[in-house]
Design a protein around this motif. Structure first.
Motif, PDB file in Angstrom:
ATOM      1  N   TYR A   1      48.276  31.748   9.948  1.00  8.18           N
ATOM      2  CA  TYR A   1      47.508  31.333   8.781  1.00  8.18           C
ATOM      3  C   TYR A   1      48.289  30.359   7.917  1.00  8.18           C
ATOM      4  N   ALA A   2      47.530  29.498   7.259  1.00 13.27           N
ATOM      5  CA  ALA A   2      48.137  28.682   6.221  1.00 13.27           C
ATOM      6  C   ALA A   2      48.518  29.595   5.067  1.00 13.27           C
ATOM      7  N   GLN A   3      49.584  29.232   4.382  1.00 13.79           N
ATOM      8  CA  GLN A   3      50.074  30.093   3.307  1.00 13.79           C
ATOM      9  C   GLN A   3      49.012  30.345   2.249  1.00 13.79           C
ATOM     10  N   PHE A   4      48.206  29.344   1.949  1.00 21.47           N
ATOM     11  CA  PHE A   4      47.272  29.482   0.840  1.00 21.47           C
ATOM     12  C   PHE A   4      46.082  30.390   1.157  1.00 21.47           C
ATOM     13  N   VAL A   5      45.934  30.847   2.390  1.00 19.97           N
ATOM     14  CA  VAL A   5      44.836  31.768   2.701  1.00 19.97           C
ATOM     15  C   VAL A   5      45.315  33.142   3.146  1.00 19.97           C
ATOM     16  N   LYS A   6      46.606  33.312   3.252  1.00 15.98           N
ATOM     17  CA  LYS A   6      47.119  34.618   3.695  1.00 15.98           C
ATOM     18  C   LYS A   6      46.666  35.727   2.770  1.00 15.98           C
ATOM     19  N   GLY A   7      46.162  36.784   3.386  1.00 17.66           N
ATOM     20  CA  GLY A   7      45.694  37.924   2.624  1.00 17.66           C
ATOM     21  C   GLY A   7      44.257  37.803   2.161  1.00 17.66           C
TER      22      GLY A   7
ATOM     23  N   ASN B   1      35.157  37.985  22.179  1.00 27.90           N
ATOM     24  CA  ASN B   1      35.157  37.377  23.510  1.00 27.90           C
ATOM     25  C   ASN B   1      33.880  37.654  24.292  1.00 27.90           C
ATOM     26  N   HIS B   2      33.163  38.697  23.931  1.00 27.64           N
ATOM     27  CA  HIS B   2      31.906  38.990  24.619  1.00 27.64           C
ATOM     28  C   HIS B   2      30.810  38.027  24.181  1.00 27.64           C
ATOM     29  N   LYS B   3      30.854  37.641  22.917  1.00 31.84           N
ATOM     30  CA  LYS B   3      29.842  36.725  22.383  1.00 31.84           C
ATOM     31  C   LYS B   3      30.315  35.276  22.386  1.00 31.84           C
ATOM     32  N   ASN B   4      31.570  35.059  22.779  1.00 33.75           N
ATOM     33  CA  ASN B   4      32.149  33.709  22.742  1.00 33.75           C
ATOM     34  C   ASN B   4      32.042  33.099  21.353  1.00 33.75           C
ATOM     35  N   LYS B   5      32.439  33.879  20.381  1.00 33.91           N
ATOM     36  CA  LYS B   5      32.387  33.410  19.000  1.00 33.91           C
ATOM     37  C   LYS B   5      33.735  33.600  18.309  1.00 33.91           C
ATOM     38  N   LEU B   6      34.044  32.628  17.477  1.00 34.60           N
ATOM     39  CA  LEU B   6      35.207  32.671  16.614  1.00 34.60           C
ATOM     40  C   LEU B   6      34.704  32.853  15.192  1.00 34.60           C
ATOM     41  N   TYR B   7      35.409  33.667  14.421  1.00 36.59           N
ATOM     42  CA  TYR B   7      34.987  33.929  13.052  1.00 36.59           C
ATOM     43  C   TYR B   7      36.101  33.595  12.068  1.00 36.59           C
ATOM     44  N   LEU B   8      35.688  33.303  10.852  1.00 35.90           N
ATOM     45  CA  LEU B   8      36.623  33.196   9.743  1.00 35.90           C
ATOM     46  C   LEU B   8      36.021  33.969   8.578  1.00 35.90           C
ATOM     47  N   GLN B   9      36.557  35.148   8.339  1.00 38.56           N
ATOM     48  CA  GLN B   9      36.127  35.952   7.201  1.00 38.56           C
ATOM     49  C   GLN B   9      36.905  35.488   5.984  1.00 38.56           C
ATOM     50  N   MET B  10      36.196  35.056   4.962  1.00 38.21           N
ATOM     51  CA  MET B  10      36.833  34.514   3.763  1.00 38.21           C
ATOM     52  C   MET B  10      36.482  35.388   2.571  1.00 38.21           C
TER      53      MET B  10
END
Length: 121
Positions: free
Chosen positions: A60-66, A74-83
């Motif tokens: 992670y970039a420092q400014f988004v850590k935590g 992998n079953h749905k072939n999806k990548l997520y970003l929970q913000m």
């Protein structure tokens, strides 16, 4: 051909949350590292987070850590970003990318069209 399609952007109030999704082909998931980048108006594109396809490690970039979490389904072939705990400074177009596991955007060969995230104060 590698295609990446982001979704989930929108308008949210400060301290709120959003989850971005990136859909990709099976081959993309098993061949490339995947990352999220963002670009605010008038600024350069910044690294946000990356997920390795070898050992599922993340960075992670420092400014988004935590606050942000990158994950794969992998079953749905999806990548997520929970913000979480979003601030107006997180306002940007967010891009999904596939390539080598790196914080550098030039290491990624394929890019989605981007999804706008706007955080109001």
């Amino acid at each position: 051909q590698v295609q990446l399609v982001e979704s989930g952007g929108g308008l949210v109030q400060a301290v709120g949350s959003l989850r971005l999704s990136c859909s990709a082909s099976v081959r993309t998931f098993t061949t490339y590292a995947l990352g999220w980048f963002r670009q605010a108006p008038g600024k350069e594109r910044d690294f946000v987070a990356a997920s390795s396809m070898i050992d599922n490690s993340t960075y992670y970039a420092q400014f988004v850590k935590g606050r942000f979490t990158i994950s794969r389904d992998n079953h749905k072939n999806k990548l997520y970003l929970q913000m979480n705990s979003l601030t107006p400074e997180d306002t940007a177009v967010y891009y999904c990318a596939a390539g080598r596991y790196s914080v550098k955007d030039h290491a990624y060969d394929y890019w989605g069209q981007g999804t706008q995230v706007t955080v109001s104060s």
